[in-house]
Design an enzyme around this catalytic site. Structure first.
Site, PDB file in Angstrom:
ATOM      1  N   HIS A 227      25.586  33.763 -13.119  1.00 47.07           N
ATOM      2  CA  HIS A 227      25.579  32.369 -13.608  1.00 47.07           C
ATOM      3  C   HIS A 227      26.923  32.122 -14.278  1.00 47.07           C
ATOM      4  O   HIS A 227      27.968  32.231 -13.624  1.00 47.07           O
ATOM      5  CB  HIS A 227      24.357  32.209 -14.527  1.00 47.07           C
ATOM      6  CG  HIS A 227      24.023  30.803 -14.910  1.00 47.07           C
ATOM      7  ND1 HIS A 227      24.497  29.699 -14.243  1.00 47.07           N
ATOM      8  CD2 HIS A 227      23.243  30.311 -15.912  1.00 47.07           C
ATOM      9  CE1 HIS A 227      24.022  28.602 -14.815  1.00 47.07           C
ATOM     10  NE2 HIS A 227      23.272  28.945 -15.834  1.00 47.07           N
ATOM     11  N   HIS A 268      29.056  27.694  -2.595  1.00 46.10           N
ATOM     12  CA  HIS A 268      28.189  27.002  -3.570  1.00 46.10           C
ATOM     13  C   HIS A 268      26.796  26.851  -2.991  1.00 46.10           C
ATOM     14  O   HIS A 268      26.627  26.711  -1.781  1.00 46.10           O
ATOM     15  CB  HIS A 268      28.749  25.606  -3.895  1.00 46.10           C
ATOM     16  CG  HIS A 268      28.247  25.074  -5.189  1.00 46.10           C
ATOM     17  ND1 HIS A 268      27.096  24.339  -5.285  1.00 46.10           N
ATOM     18  CD2 HIS A 268      28.721  25.198  -6.448  1.00 46.10           C
ATOM     19  CE1 HIS A 268      26.900  24.014  -6.552  1.00 46.10           C
ATOM     20  NE2 HIS A 268      27.866  24.527  -7.281  1.00 46.10           N
ATOM     21  N   ASP A 323      34.914  27.493 -10.353  1.00 50.07           N
ATOM     22  CA  ASP A 323      35.421  28.638 -11.108  1.00 50.07           C
ATOM     23  C   ASP A 323      36.771  29.137 -10.626  1.00 50.07           C
ATOM     24  O   ASP A 323      37.417  29.921 -11.325  1.00 50.07           O
ATOM     25  CB  ASP A 323      34.400  29.782 -11.056  1.00 50.07           C
ATOM     26  CG  ASP A 323      33.168  29.443 -11.872  1.00 50.07           C
ATOM     27  OD1 ASP A 323      33.322  28.813 -12.925  1.00 50.07           O
ATOM     28  OD2 ASP A 323      32.063  29.790 -11.442  1.00 50.07           O
TER      29      ASP A 323
HETATM   30  N1  AMX Z   1      32.085  35.462  -0.486  1.00 50.08           N
HETATM   31  C1  AMX Z   1      31.335  36.330   0.236  1.00 50.08           C
HETATM   32  N2  AMX Z   1      30.119  36.015   0.752  1.00 50.08           N
HETATM   33  C2  AMX Z   1      29.692  34.775   0.564  1.00 50.08           C
HETATM   34  C3  AMX Z   1      30.415  33.817  -0.136  1.00 50.08           C
HETATM   35  C4  AMX Z   1      31.666  34.201  -0.687  1.00 50.08           C
HETATM   36  N3  AMX Z   1      32.417  33.377  -1.399  1.00 50.08           N
HETATM   37  N4  AMX Z   1      29.730  32.651  -0.183  1.00 50.08           N
HETATM   38  C5  AMX Z   1      28.583  32.877   0.490  1.00 50.08           C
HETATM   39  N5  AMX Z   1      28.546  34.165   0.933  1.00 50.08           N
HETATM   40  C6  AMX Z   1      27.456  34.843   1.650  1.00 50.08           C
HETATM   41  C7  AMX Z   1      26.250  34.955   0.721  1.00 50.08           C
HETATM   42  O1  AMX Z   1      26.345  36.114  -0.126  1.00 50.08           O
HETATM   43  C8  AMX Z   1      25.116  35.034   1.700  1.00 50.08           C
HETATM   44  O2  AMX Z   1      25.076  36.355   2.207  1.00 50.08           O
HETATM   45  P1  AMX Z   1      23.666  37.078   2.556  1.00 50.08           P
HETATM   46  O3  AMX Z   1      23.017  36.208   3.595  1.00 50.08           O
HETATM   47  O4  AMX Z   1      24.079  38.423   3.045  1.00 50.08           O
HETATM   48  O5  AMX Z   1      22.882  37.126   1.271  1.00 50.08           O
HETATM   49  C9  AMX Z   1      25.581  34.111   2.821  1.00 50.08           C
HETATM   50  O6  AMX Z   1      27.011  34.016   2.696  1.00 50.08           O
HETATM   51  C10 AMX Z   1      25.007  32.713   2.743  1.00 50.08           C
HETATM   52  O7  AMX Z   1      25.226  32.202   1.438  1.00 50.08           O
HETATM   53  P2  AMX Z   1      25.241  30.634   1.146  1.00 50.08           P
HETATM   54  O8  AMX Z   1      23.936  30.066   1.581  1.00 50.08           O
HETATM   55  O9  AMX Z   1      26.481  30.060   1.723  1.00 50.08           O
HETATM   56  O10 AMX Z   1      25.406  30.565  -0.430  1.00 50.08           O
HETATM   57  P3  AMX Z   1      24.369  30.963  -1.583  1.00 50.08           P
HETATM   58  O11 AMX Z   1      23.715  29.731  -2.056  1.00 50.08           O
HETATM   59  O12 AMX Z   1      23.485  32.102  -1.173  1.00 50.08           O
HETATM   60  O13 AMX Z   1      25.363  31.523  -2.694  1.00 50.08           O
HETATM   61  C11 AMX Z   1      27.214  31.588  -4.173  1.00 50.08           C
HETATM   62  C12 AMX Z   1      26.217  30.695  -3.408  1.00 50.08           C
HETATM   63  C13 AMX Z   1      28.056  30.721  -5.087  1.00 50.08           C
HETATM   64  C14 AMX Z   1      26.430  32.611  -5.036  1.00 50.08           C
HETATM   65  C15 AMX Z   1      28.103  32.328  -3.148  1.00 50.08           C
HETATM   66  O14 AMX Z   1      28.850  31.383  -2.433  1.00 50.08           O
HETATM   67  C16 AMX Z   1      29.025  33.344  -3.786  1.00 50.08           C
HETATM   68  O15 AMX Z   1      28.620  34.491  -4.021  1.00 50.08           O
HETATM   69  N6  AMX Z   1      30.323  32.951  -4.064  1.00 50.08           N
HETATM   70  C17 AMX Z   1      31.283  33.873  -4.683  1.00 50.08           C
HETATM   71  C18 AMX Z   1      31.002  34.055  -6.153  1.00 50.08           C
HETATM   72  C19 AMX Z   1      31.367  32.813  -6.943  1.00 50.08           C
HETATM   73  O16 AMX Z   1      32.405  32.203  -6.767  1.00 50.08           O
HETATM   74  N7  AMX Z   1      30.474  32.433  -7.863  1.00 50.08           N
HETATM   75  C20 AMX Z   1      30.679  31.238  -8.665  1.00 50.08           C
HETATM   76  C21 AMX Z   1      29.781  30.128  -8.187  1.00 50.08           C
HETATM   77  C22 AMX Z   1      30.117  28.827  -8.866  1.00 50.08           C
HETATM   78  C23 AMX Z   1      28.954  28.335  -9.584  1.00 50.08           C
HETATM   79  O17 AMX Z   1      27.973  27.928  -8.996  1.00 50.08           O
HETATM   80  N8  AMX Z   1      29.043  28.409 -10.920  1.00 50.08           N
END
Ligand code: AMX
Length: 388
Positions: A227, A268, A323
């Site tokens: 988070h 996201h 972020d």
């Molecule tokens: N890097 C690597 N993998 C990613 C990714 C990224 N930036 N964004 C999505 N994916 C992967 C997910 O881990 C997921 O993999 P899985 O099917 O093996 O579990 C797949 O792609 C599908 O994910 P999604 O439906 O596109 O996104 P989500 O809702 O599951 O996750 C988020 C969203 C933010 C957690 C993810 O994009 C992520 O981990 N980003 C990198 C970390 C980050 O920047 N976090 C800050 C988020 C900002 C915020 O909301 N505060």
């Protein structure tokens, strides 16, 4: 629409998914759309980014932007509430210096609550908002071992100025710091009703715990790496990249994906375009610190990462999230230790969570307030048995 029309069907597959997507209530302060991101009381965030934080606190509590006279009266009201008792510093002096700043923040909010809770939802929420700048400054100073000779608070100053004045860091551009922090606060104040920290704060308040206990609980929720602490991880990620050369950045991104590690600052759960809060901060960086080394890295990442991430059709949004840029900007103005970054996020969210708690406690259900939270859990692997 009548009150009894079905909005959503709950299937067994929805269980144990963290209430994802399941409607549970209404929110009067903000909503998030896939392309324009968060809106505060109807206004897209991009249109509000350059307002003073005090005006946006007013908006979240009153659902209208203030007139100049209302803005002035609200600043005076906050000033009358802002004094932080000395015992907050005394408590901070007793805390472990290597404790995470988010744990300090939670203790600080609890301490304020133990010293002065009125029991009135609005009074307590506004009192806490007014006391945050000084408390944040004390937190930074005392945790850093700079607990002596702290400048007096100036309650008549803006929230951001009070923090910067309390912090009183040598060798920094205080005007630049104030500008970047003011924008940061506005961008992070609220993000719909169901994000974990907001939901947690409202859940705790639904049992009629105090505003302070509820928001301290929200801060504990925000401190998790999935988070709020993602903004700390983002700058750590940028520092690990260490180069703005596009080929090297691309190789780094591909390496992270191959190692099954996240590419921080991208993706996201709801947005399907670049987060406008990232766009605003990129524009601020181009204006204020285009040659900063970390800013150059995120500028390259913004070009490279979406292209590489789009190669994986599973990733719903390959674009930059909020972020990616905030850490580079905070680092540029002198906050070089990313472990503090989530406290800025928490400081901002006190406003949105406070306003949402007030709405749930005093406005929802015709003023009766939302009852104590009690979602249903279904027993699993618990067939009835008795001691022999
Ligand atoms: N890097 C690597 N993998 C990613 C990714 C990224 N930036 N964004 C999505 N994916 C992967 C997910 O881990 C997921 O993999 P899985 O099917 O093996 O579990 C797949 O792609 C599908 O994910 P999604 O439906 O596109 O996104 P989500 O809702 O599951 O996750 C988020 C969203 C933010 C957690 C993810 O994009 C992520 O981990 N980003 C990198 C970390 C980050 O920047 N976090 C800050 C988020 C900002 C915020 O909301 N505060």
């Amino acid at each position: 629409m009548t009150g009894d029309e079905p909005m959503f069907t709950v299937n067994r597959s929805h269980l144990n998914t963290g209430l994802r997507g399941i409607p549970v209530g209404t929110c009067r302060t903000s909503f998030v759309t896939p392309t324009e991101g968060v809106h505060y009381c109807g206004y897209p965030i991009a249109e509000l980014a350059h307002f003073a934080p005090e005006d946006i606190v007013y908006l979240l509590f009153n659902k209208e932007l203030p007139t100049p006279a209302q803005a002035e009266a609200f600043r005076a009201d906050l000033a009358s509430r802002g004094a932080v008792p000395n015992s907050v510093a005394a408590v901070f002096h007793t805390l472990p210096r290597d404790g995470h700043p988010m744990d300090w923040l939670s203790v600080g909010i609890h301490t304020l609550g133990m010293l002065d809770t009125t029991g009135d939802w609005q009074e307590d929420a506004l009192n806490l908002i007014a006391r945050m700048p000084r408390m944040m400054g004390l937190l930074f100073r005392i945790r850093d071992g700079r607990g002596e000779n702290i400048p007096e608070d100036d309650l008549s100053a803006s929230m951001v100025h009070r923090f910067v004045r309390t912090l009183d860091l040598d060798g920094v551009d205080q005007d630049l710091m104030e500008r970047i922090l003011a924008t940061y606060l506005v961008l992070h104040m609220d993000h719909g009703g169901g994000n974990l920290s907001t939901f947690t704060g409202k859940a705790v308040a639904s049992g009629h715990a105090t505003v302070y206990a509820s928001i301290a609980g929200a801060m504990n929720a925000l401190s998790g790496p999935l988070h709020g602490r993602a903004n700390q991880s983002c700058l750590e990620f940028v520092l690990r990249i260490g180069t703005s050369d596009p080929d090297e950045v691309e190789a780094f991104v591909r390496g992270e994906l191959a190692a099954k590690r996240p590419v921080f600052g991208f993706g996201h759960a709801v947005l399907r375009a670049e987060d406008p809060r990232a766009t605003v901060q990129f524009a601020l960086g181009e204006e204020l610190c285009p040659d900063d080394e970390n800013f150059k890295i995120i500028r390259t990442l913004r070009e490279v990462a979406p292209r590489v991430l789009s190669e994986n059709p599973k990733i719903s949004n390959p674009n930059a999230n909020v972020d990616i840029a905030s850490g580079a900007l905070l680092h540029h103005i002198g906050f070089t230790d990313p472990t503090y970054y989530t406290t800025f996020f928490g400081w901002a969210r006190v406003a949105g969570i406070g306003a949402q708690i007030l709405d749930e406690r005093t406005v929802m259900r015709g003023g009766k307030g939302t009852p104590i939270y009690r979602p249903k859990y279904i027993a699993e692997e618990q067939s009835l048995r008795h001691l022999d």
